[in-house]
Design a protein around this motif. Structure first.
Motif, PDB file in Angstrom:
ATOM      1  N   TYR A  57      -1.052  -1.453  -4.313  1.00 44.47           N
ATOM      2  CA  TYR A  57      -2.384  -0.886  -4.111  1.00 44.47           C
ATOM      3  C   TYR A  57      -2.242   0.603  -3.845  1.00 44.47           C
ATOM      4  O   TYR A  57      -1.557   1.010  -2.909  1.00 44.47           O
ATOM      5  CB  TYR A  57      -3.090  -1.585  -2.943  1.00 44.47           C
ATOM      6  CG  TYR A  57      -3.282  -3.064  -3.171  1.00 44.47           C
ATOM      7  CD1 TYR A  57      -4.470  -3.546  -3.703  1.00 44.47           C
ATOM      8  CD2 TYR A  57      -2.269  -3.974  -2.871  1.00 44.47           C
ATOM      9  CE1 TYR A  57      -4.658  -4.908  -3.925  1.00 44.47           C
ATOM     10  CE2 TYR A  57      -2.442  -5.329  -3.097  1.00 44.47           C
ATOM     11  CZ  TYR A  57      -3.638  -5.787  -3.626  1.00 44.47           C
ATOM     12  OH  TYR A  57      -3.802  -7.137  -3.848  1.00 44.47           O
ATOM     13  N   ARG A  58      -2.922   1.395  -4.658  1.00 44.91           N
ATOM     14  CA  ARG A  58      -2.812   2.846  -4.532  1.00 44.91           C
ATOM     15  C   ARG A  58      -4.069   3.474  -3.943  1.00 44.91           C
ATOM     16  O   ARG A  58      -4.304   4.665  -4.090  1.00 44.91           O
ATOM     17  CB  ARG A  58      -2.448   3.451  -5.889  1.00 44.91           C
ATOM     18  CG  ARG A  58      -1.149   2.852  -6.448  1.00 44.91           C
ATOM     19  CD  ARG A  58      -0.580   3.601  -7.611  1.00 44.91           C
ATOM     20  NE  ARG A  58       0.584   2.902  -8.175  1.00 44.91           N
ATOM     21  CZ  ARG A  58       1.822   2.978  -7.691  1.00 44.91           C
ATOM     22  NH1 ARG A  58       2.074   3.734  -6.636  1.00 44.91           N
ATOM     23  NH2 ARG A  58       2.796   2.305  -8.261  1.00 44.91           N
ATOM     24  N   THR A  59      -4.870   2.675  -3.269  1.00 47.97           N
ATOM     25  CA  THR A  59      -6.016   3.197  -2.538  1.00 47.97           C
ATOM     26  C   THR A  59      -5.533   3.832  -1.235  1.00 47.97           C
ATOM     27  O   THR A  59      -4.501   3.450  -0.690  1.00 47.97           O
ATOM     28  CB  THR A  59      -7.014   2.070  -2.222  1.00 47.97           C
ATOM     29  OG1 THR A  59      -6.299   0.969  -1.624  1.00 47.97           O
ATOM     30  CG2 THR A  59      -7.706   1.583  -3.479  1.00 47.97           C
ATOM     31  N   HIS A  60      -6.288   4.806  -0.747  1.00 52.59           N
ATOM     32  CA  HIS A  60      -5.902   5.487   0.493  1.00 52.59           C
ATOM     33  C   HIS A  60      -5.980   4.514   1.667  1.00 52.59           C
ATOM     34  O   HIS A  60      -6.976   3.807   1.858  1.00 52.59           O
ATOM     35  CB  HIS A  60      -6.824   6.677   0.761  1.00 52.59           C
ATOM     36  CG  HIS A  60      -6.559   7.329   2.080  1.00 52.59           C
ATOM     37  ND1 HIS A  60      -5.490   8.171   2.293  1.00 52.59           N
ATOM     38  CD2 HIS A  60      -7.220   7.241   3.272  1.00 52.59           C
ATOM     39  CE1 HIS A  60      -5.499   8.578   3.556  1.00 52.59           C
ATOM     40  NE2 HIS A  60      -6.534   8.040   4.162  1.00 52.59           N
ATOM     41  N   THR A  61      -4.929   4.478   2.441  1.00 53.76           N
ATOM     42  CA  THR A  61      -4.907   3.671   3.658  1.00 53.76           C
ATOM     43  C   THR A  61      -4.288   4.487   4.774  1.00 53.76           C
ATOM     44  O   THR A  61      -3.649   5.525   4.539  1.00 53.76           O
ATOM     45  CB  THR A  61      -4.103   2.372   3.471  1.00 53.76           C
ATOM     46  OG1 THR A  61      -2.802   2.700   2.960  1.00 53.76           O
ATOM     47  CG2 THR A  61      -4.792   1.411   2.535  1.00 53.76           C
ATOM     48  N   PHE A  97       0.862  -1.190   0.000  1.00 53.90           N
ATOM     49  CA  PHE A  97       0.000   0.000   0.000  1.00 53.90           C
ATOM     50  C   PHE A  97       0.896   1.237   0.000  1.00 53.90           C
ATOM     51  O   PHE A  97       1.539   1.555   1.003  1.00 53.90           O
ATOM     52  CB  PHE A  97      -0.924  -0.005   1.213  1.00 53.90           C
ATOM     53  CG  PHE A  97      -1.998  -1.047   1.135  1.00 53.90           C
ATOM     54  CD1 PHE A  97      -3.212  -0.768   0.532  1.00 53.90           C
ATOM     55  CD2 PHE A  97      -1.793  -2.320   1.649  1.00 53.90           C
ATOM     56  CE1 PHE A  97      -4.210  -1.726   0.440  1.00 53.90           C
ATOM     57  CE2 PHE A  97      -2.780  -3.289   1.568  1.00 53.90           C
ATOM     58  CZ  PHE A  97      -3.991  -2.992   0.955  1.00 53.90           C
ATOM     59  N   THR A  98       0.908   1.935  -1.114  1.00 55.32           N
ATOM     60  CA  THR A  98       1.840   3.063  -1.273  1.00 55.32           C
ATOM     61  C   THR A  98       1.269   4.386  -0.783  1.00 55.32           C
ATOM     62  O   THR A  98       2.027   5.347  -0.620  1.00 55.32           O
ATOM     63  CB  THR A  98       2.222   3.218  -2.753  1.00 55.32           C
ATOM     64  OG1 THR A  98       1.048   3.504  -3.522  1.00 55.32           O
ATOM     65  CG2 THR A  98       2.878   1.945  -3.283  1.00 55.32           C
ATOM     66  N   GLU A  99      -0.042   4.455  -0.564  1.00 61.14           N
ATOM     67  CA  GLU A  99      -0.676   5.723  -0.185  1.00 61.14           C
ATOM     68  C   GLU A  99      -1.181   5.657   1.254  1.00 61.14           C
ATOM     69  O   GLU A  99      -2.360   5.847   1.529  1.00 61.14           O
ATOM     70  CB  GLU A  99      -1.823   6.045  -1.141  1.00 61.14           C
ATOM     71  CG  GLU A  99      -1.427   6.046  -2.610  1.00 61.14           C
ATOM     72  CD  GLU A  99      -0.271   6.989  -2.891  1.00 61.14           C
ATOM     73  OE1 GLU A  99      -0.353   8.164  -2.461  1.00 61.14           O
ATOM     74  OE2 GLU A  99       0.705   6.546  -3.525  1.00 61.14           O
ATOM     75  N   CYS A 100      -0.280   5.371   2.172  1.00 56.32           N
ATOM     76  CA  CYS A 100      -0.633   5.235   3.588  1.00 56.32           C
ATOM     77  C   CYS A 100      -0.192   6.489   4.339  1.00 56.32           C
ATOM     78  O   CYS A 100       0.996   6.836   4.340  1.00 56.32           O
ATOM     79  CB  CYS A 100       0.044   3.995   4.179  1.00 56.32           C
ATOM     80  SG  CYS A 100      -0.376   3.688   5.903  1.00 56.32           S
ATOM     81  N   TYR A 101      -1.143   7.167   4.981  1.00 53.78           N
ATOM     82  CA  TYR A 101      -0.873   8.428   5.675  1.00 53.78           C
ATOM     83  C   TYR A 101      -1.533   8.424   7.057  1.00 53.78           C
ATOM     84  O   TYR A 101      -2.705   8.057   7.192  1.00 53.78           O
ATOM     85  CB  TYR A 101      -1.426   9.611   4.876  1.00 53.78           C
ATOM     86  CG  TYR A 101      -0.717   9.869   3.571  1.00 53.78           C
ATOM     87  CD1 TYR A 101       0.291  10.829   3.489  1.00 53.78           C
ATOM     88  CD2 TYR A 101      -1.053   9.155   2.428  1.00 53.78           C
ATOM     89  CE1 TYR A 101       0.948  11.074   2.287  1.00 53.78           C
ATOM     90  CE2 TYR A 101      -0.398   9.388   1.220  1.00 53.78           C
ATOM     91  CZ  TYR A 101       0.600  10.348   1.158  1.00 53.78           C
ATOM     92  OH  TYR A 101       1.248  10.572  -0.039  1.00 53.78           O
ATOM     93  N   TYR A 102      -0.772   8.845   8.051  1.00 49.05           N
ATOM     94  CA  TYR A 102      -1.357   9.077   9.371  1.00 49.05           C
ATOM     95  C   TYR A 102      -2.339  10.235   9.276  1.00 49.05           C
ATOM     96  O   TYR A 102      -2.082  11.234   8.605  1.00 49.05           O
ATOM     97  CB  TYR A 102      -0.272   9.421  10.394  1.00 49.05           C
ATOM     98  CG  TYR A 102       0.487   8.227  10.920  1.00 49.05           C
ATOM     99  CD1 TYR A 102       0.011   7.498  12.001  1.00 49.05           C
ATOM    100  CD2 TYR A 102       1.693   7.831  10.340  1.00 49.05           C
ATOM    101  CE1 TYR A 102       0.713   6.405  12.501  1.00 49.05           C
ATOM    102  CE2 TYR A 102       2.399   6.730  10.825  1.00 49.05           C
ATOM    103  CZ  TYR A 102       1.900   6.024  11.906  1.00 49.05           C
ATOM    104  OH  TYR A 102       2.586   4.938  12.388  1.00 49.05           O
ATOM    105  N   ASP A 103      -3.444  10.109   9.990  1.00 53.33           N
ATOM    106  CA  ASP A 103      -4.459  11.165   9.985  1.00 53.33           C
ATOM    107  C   ASP A 103      -4.468  11.881  11.332  1.00 53.33           C
ATOM    108  O   ASP A 103      -5.512  12.082  11.943  1.00 53.33           O
ATOM    109  CB  ASP A 103      -5.839  10.572   9.671  1.00 53.33           C
ATOM    110  CG  ASP A 103      -6.855  11.656   9.309  1.00 53.33           C
ATOM    111  OD1 ASP A 103      -6.448  12.667   8.709  1.00 53.33           O
ATOM    112  OD2 ASP A 103      -8.044  11.492   9.646  1.00 53.33           O
TER     113      ASP A 103
END
Length: 578
Positions: free
Chosen positions: A524-528, A101-107
């Motif tokens: 996977y380029r979905t937001h995680t 998962f390449t689009e993993c960001y802390y919120d």
């Protein structure tokens, strides 16, 4: 560099068998890392083990061992930046043959080590698990305390003047806790790091043990919270002085240039701390993984009737990253060294437990900003200030404004500023007014664009924006009265180092990878978000997710419950991008 790719269809059965190239313990040179490694581990795992295992049973059942690897300060773009220089058996085992998962960001906003590790373990943010920073002002004890400091316990395993530590500040349980509850305590859970907070917080309350370094000697220690004395194998590890072999070494790059040395003493003959000297080199990874291997072997992890859990946090990456920044050749050399070390570790897991019986997850607790000077060289606004002088500056301005001197600001752990409620009360100011006054003063100093107060976030009184939500998620009940600054971009609070504390994407972006039978290989380029790690693993394990978990199950990466494809088909299948 051109690297010849192996053709699985043309390999013999002998070539497809699992091969592990033995590597020199202390030799980290870039040419050595550029050498092509045989893809034995990959083929063995993906072809032989997968084909021989009951895929449906593995998907619906429980593995023998779950290993979560946290690489402290591994920013989300690094693996793609260095992809072509990585070997096939380390990071790329997970990247190419796992769910990446390449689009993993802390919120959340305060991207520090303690909150990050707590988030990965609990599947919650600071407003759920309670850990909002590495340290904060304790108004009851009138001192700064760390996220795991616990005066009711003591260090076990070494004579140390360091504070006792435990997970007592956590307000949520962890994946490890739920696994222990689900199995009636039969599952075993451990955490290992160079840092106490990184070993303790991801595994929570019920872990069988958490181990970290005593800074001076380099001995691995634990807390009386877990045990009265070290296990016999750990005591033997420390007593054999294995740390000594990592002193007085040179870490060189591929051209023979010395990047770092691990001299035991300084110019004046004073003995230096193991954590500070060895901990900034790849030798620390070797030492830590040595200990982890002994733990797995002696505690027989993955060999019992229940699923076991191990969290390994690699701290050296962060220790070095602070000093040199993400664009330094040293960070490349560290990454390639760690890649090789992980490959050897995965091979060990394959021999000890079997990778078909193991799930691996990898992520990070935060990213990192570029050095301000690097950003400035590209005409990007960036700056430094010294957080050590901020409290004095604020107290001087507040004394002038209120007409009364006092220690209105007690501590700064940027971007959090902790206030003295007692001092402000003598000036007849309530919490909301005092916090607002301090926030406005910080903005006037030019080191903040805006601010959020504890009074705001504790009641949810934030604007409905991404920034507002991230600061809301960074709320914690500890610390008394406090203000969280919204800094300008690329502002370091250190005279020489880089930082990771802000709500911006260079600090919130981290990798998230899964490897094991349930996971469909692919990019996977979905937001995680990192909170998805604990939630996904809990779902696959068939247990309750942690008490305050807010993540989602990453169903897009879960393989369907069906018979495994033939080995011939599986061997040539390539991960798909999504």
């Amino acid at each position: 560099m051109y690297r010849k790719k192996s053709n699985p269809e043309k390999q013999s059965s002998v070539e497809r068998s699992c091969r592990v190239r033995k590597t020199g313990l202390l030799n980290y040179t870039i040419p050595d890392m550029h050498k092509t490694l045989r893809s034995g581990i990959v083929l063995s795992v993906v072809v032989l083990l997968l084909a021989s295992a009951c895929f449906g049973s593995a998907y619906n059942g429980r593995p023998k061992l779950v290993v979560i690897i946290v690489v402290d300060q591994l920013r989300g773009d690094y693996l793609e930046r260095y992809r072509d220089q990585l070997g096939p058996n380390g990071f790329r085992l997970l990247m190419d043959h796992g769910a990446n998962f390449t689009e993993c960001y802390y919120d959340y906003a305060i991207t520090m080590t303690a909150p990050g590790h707590a988030t990965l373990g609990t599947g919650a943010y600071s407003d759920g698990h309670g850990i909002g920073n590495n340290e904060w002002w304790d108004s009851a004890r009138k001192k700064v305390v760390t996220s795991v400091q616990d005066d009711s316990v003591r260090i076990v395993g070494a004579a140390s003047d360091e504070d006792g530590a435990s997970p007592h500040n956590l307000l949520a349980d962890t994946l490890a806790d739920e696994l222990k509850l689900a199995t009636g305590g039969k599952a075993r859970a451990f955490g290992v790091s160079l840092k106490d907070r990184a070993a303790i917080l991801p595994v929570g309350f019920s872990a069988n043990g958490a181990f970290w370094l005593e800074h001076k000697s380099g001995r691995f220690v634990t807390s009386s919270y877990y045990m009265k004395q070290l296990p016999e194998w750990a005591e033997k590890f420390d007593s054999s002085n294995r740390a000594d072999k990592y002193w007085d070494l040179e870490w060189k790059d591929g051209n023979g240039k010395v990047l770092r040395t691990t001299k035991r003493t300084n110019e004046k003959g004073k003995q230096l701390n193991f954590y500070d000297v060895v901990g900034i080199t790849p030798f620390a990874n070797d030492y830590q993984i040595e200990f982890v291997r002994d733990l797995i072997t002696n505690e027989k992890l993955g060999l019992g009737p229940s699923t076991d859990l191990l969290v390994v946090s690699i701290s050296s990456y962060d220790i070095l990253g602070h000093k040199v920044g993400p664009d330094s050749p040293e960070m490349l050399a560290m990454t390639l060294a760690l890649d090789k070390q992980l490959g050897d570790f995965f091979s060990f897991l394959g021999r000890q437990v079997g990778l078909a019986n193991t799930w691996i997850a990898l992520s990070a607790d935060h990213g990192a900003a570029p050095m301000p000077e690097v950003a400035q060289s590209m005409h990007i606004p960036a700056a430094r200030f010294d957080e050590k002088t901020l409290a004095a500056s604020l107290n001087k301005e507040l004394a002038t404004k209120l007409g009364k001197p006092g220690d209105y600001v007690k501590s700064v752990a940027w971007p959090s500023i902790y206030l003295s409620g007692d001092t402000f009360s003598t000036a007849n100011l309530k919490e909301a007014d005092a916090e607002k006054m301090v926030g406005e003063a910080v903005v006037r100093l030019g080191i903040a664009r805006d601010f959020f107060t504890k009074a705001q976030v504790s009641t949810g009184s934030v604007p409905p924006t991404q920034l507002g939500r991230r600061y809301l998620h960074s709320y914690m009940p500890y610390g008394g009265w406090y203000v969280m600054a919204v800094p300008p971009l690329f502002l370091s609070p250190y005279p020489e180092q880089t930082e990771h504390y802000s709500p911006y994407n260079y600090n919130t972006h981290v990798p998230l990878l899964f490897f094991g039978l349930p996971f469909q290989p692919g990019t996977y380029r979905t937001h995680t978000e990192p909170v998805d790690l604990a939630t996904t693993l809990a779902s696959l394990l068939g247990i309750n997710k942690p008490t305050h978990a807010v993540g989602r199950v990453l169903t897009e990466a879960l393989a369907p419950a069906q018979a495994a494809p033939s080995s011939a088909t599986q061997s040539v299948e390539k991960p798909n991008e999504r």
